[in-house]
Design an enzyme around this catalytic site. Structure first.
Site: not given
Ligand code: NAP
Ligand code: GCO
Length: 268
Positions: A148, A161
């Site tokens: 992230s 986080y």
């Molecule tokens: P999301 O839409 O919240 O999806 C997260 C997924 O993980 C959901 O399917 C969730 O299932 C599942 N999950 C959560 N806890 C779990 C557990 N204990 N066991 C199994 N599955 C679990 O998140 P996303 O935005 O796609 O992000 C995916 C990854 O990218 C995460 O690690 C997040 O931190 C990272 N990330 C996201 C962003 C962003 O801007 N979106 C940026 C940087 C990094 P449920 O729906 O049941 O909770």
């Molecule tokens: C926040 C956002 C970020 C993104 C991501 C950025 O609240 O700042 O959720 O943390 O999810 O991780 O890289």
């Protein structure tokens, strides 16, 4: 396909993407399927797995879905054994499942802090530990941890986080260090701000119809002047899962539109 491009193929590979019913995990798994991999994913509830299976099928992808809470070591060990029996041993692991709790640190309970660390840091340890022995046996493996911006930067309300994602960057480097000699490459992808359910609260249109203040803030902090979409992550994820990255190890590839390089647009 010429020999060089074959390096980017995932034909014959089994890829496990955790938490991939939707969002970033779903996009990465879909790209892996397009590159020839067999897709395996898990989610925490059967209805989510079913929703994911239907979504993959809609894209013509025959995925394998399992219910598994990645924070539960016994469930993970059972999951990996089932996958190895029913699908095949795992060549590619993407530790994608993650949660965030946006709470001012001094108002956050220790339990809430622990919950985030459990999913975002302990779980990638647990799942990697369960998958690595099979990779050693096969003589190769790819582990990709979804890090992230918060692996590098802090901000208000995301202490747990940021601590987890900072730790995940170092876990990535340590797995690379400890298992590189077995031809296992462990790298991270650091997405910028991506439009998924996880960031939906930061993009909500305000009662007066204006954009969320945080939405405007991110646009000013991103040279690309836009939020990322999950498709922006697909090429980097395929590269890190393919033989084209066999000498890339312990690296976090930031896919952020330039956020980490930019001080931010000065206010007019
Ligand atoms: P999301 O839409 O919240 O999806 C997260 C997924 O993980 C959901 O399917 C969730 O299932 C599942 N999950 C959560 N806890 C779990 C557990 N204990 N066991 C199994 N599955 C679990 O998140 P996303 O935005 O796609 O992000 C995916 C990854 O990218 C995460 O690690 C997040 O931190 C990272 N990330 C996201 C962003 C962003 O801007 N979106 C940026 C940087 C990094 P449920 O729906 O049941 O909770
Ligand atoms: C926040 C956002 C970020 C993104 C991501 C950025 O609240 O700042 O959720 O943390 O999810 O991780 O890289």
């Amino acid at each position: 396909m010429n020999d060089f491009m074959k390096q980017l193929s995932l034909e014959g590979k089994v890829a496990l993407v955790t938490g991939a019913s939707y969002g970033i995990g779903f996009a990465i798994a879909s790209a892996y399927a397009a590159a020839g991999a067999t897709i395996v994913f898990n989610d925490i509830r059967q209805e989510l797995v079913d929703k994911g299976l239907a979504a993959y099928e809609e894209k013509g992808i025959k995925a394998h879905g399992y219910v598994c809470d990645v924070t539960d070591e016994a469930q993970v060990e059972t999951l990996v054994a089932k996958i190895e029996k029913e699908v095949g041993s795992i060549d590619i692991l993407v530790n994608n499942a993650g949660i965030i709790k946006r709470i001012p640190m001094c108002e956050m309970t220790a339990e809430e802090f622990r919950q985030v660390i459990d999913v975002d840091l302990n779980a990638p340890f647990i799942v990697s530990k369960a998958v690595i022995p099979g990779m050693i046996k096969k003589g190769h493996g790819k582990i990709i941890n979804i890090c992230s911006m918060m692996s590098e930067l802090g901000r208000e309300t995301v202490s747990a986080y940021a601590a987890a994602k900072g730790g995940l960057k170092m876990l990535t480097r340590n797995i690379a260090s400890e298992y590189g000699e077995f031809n296992i490459q462990c790298n991270g992808i650091g997405p910028g701000y991506i439009a998924t359910p996880q960031t939906a609260p930061l993009r909500e249109i305000q009662p007066d119809g204006s954009r969320h203040p945080f939405d405007q803030f991110i646009i000013a902090k991103t040279p690309a002047a836009r939020w990322g979409v999950t498709e922006d992550l697909q090429g980097p994820a395929v590269f890190l899962a393919s033989e084209a990255s066999n000498f890339v190890n312990g690296h976090v590839l930031y896919v952020d539109g330039g956020i980490l390089a930019y001080i931010g647009k000065q206010p007019k």
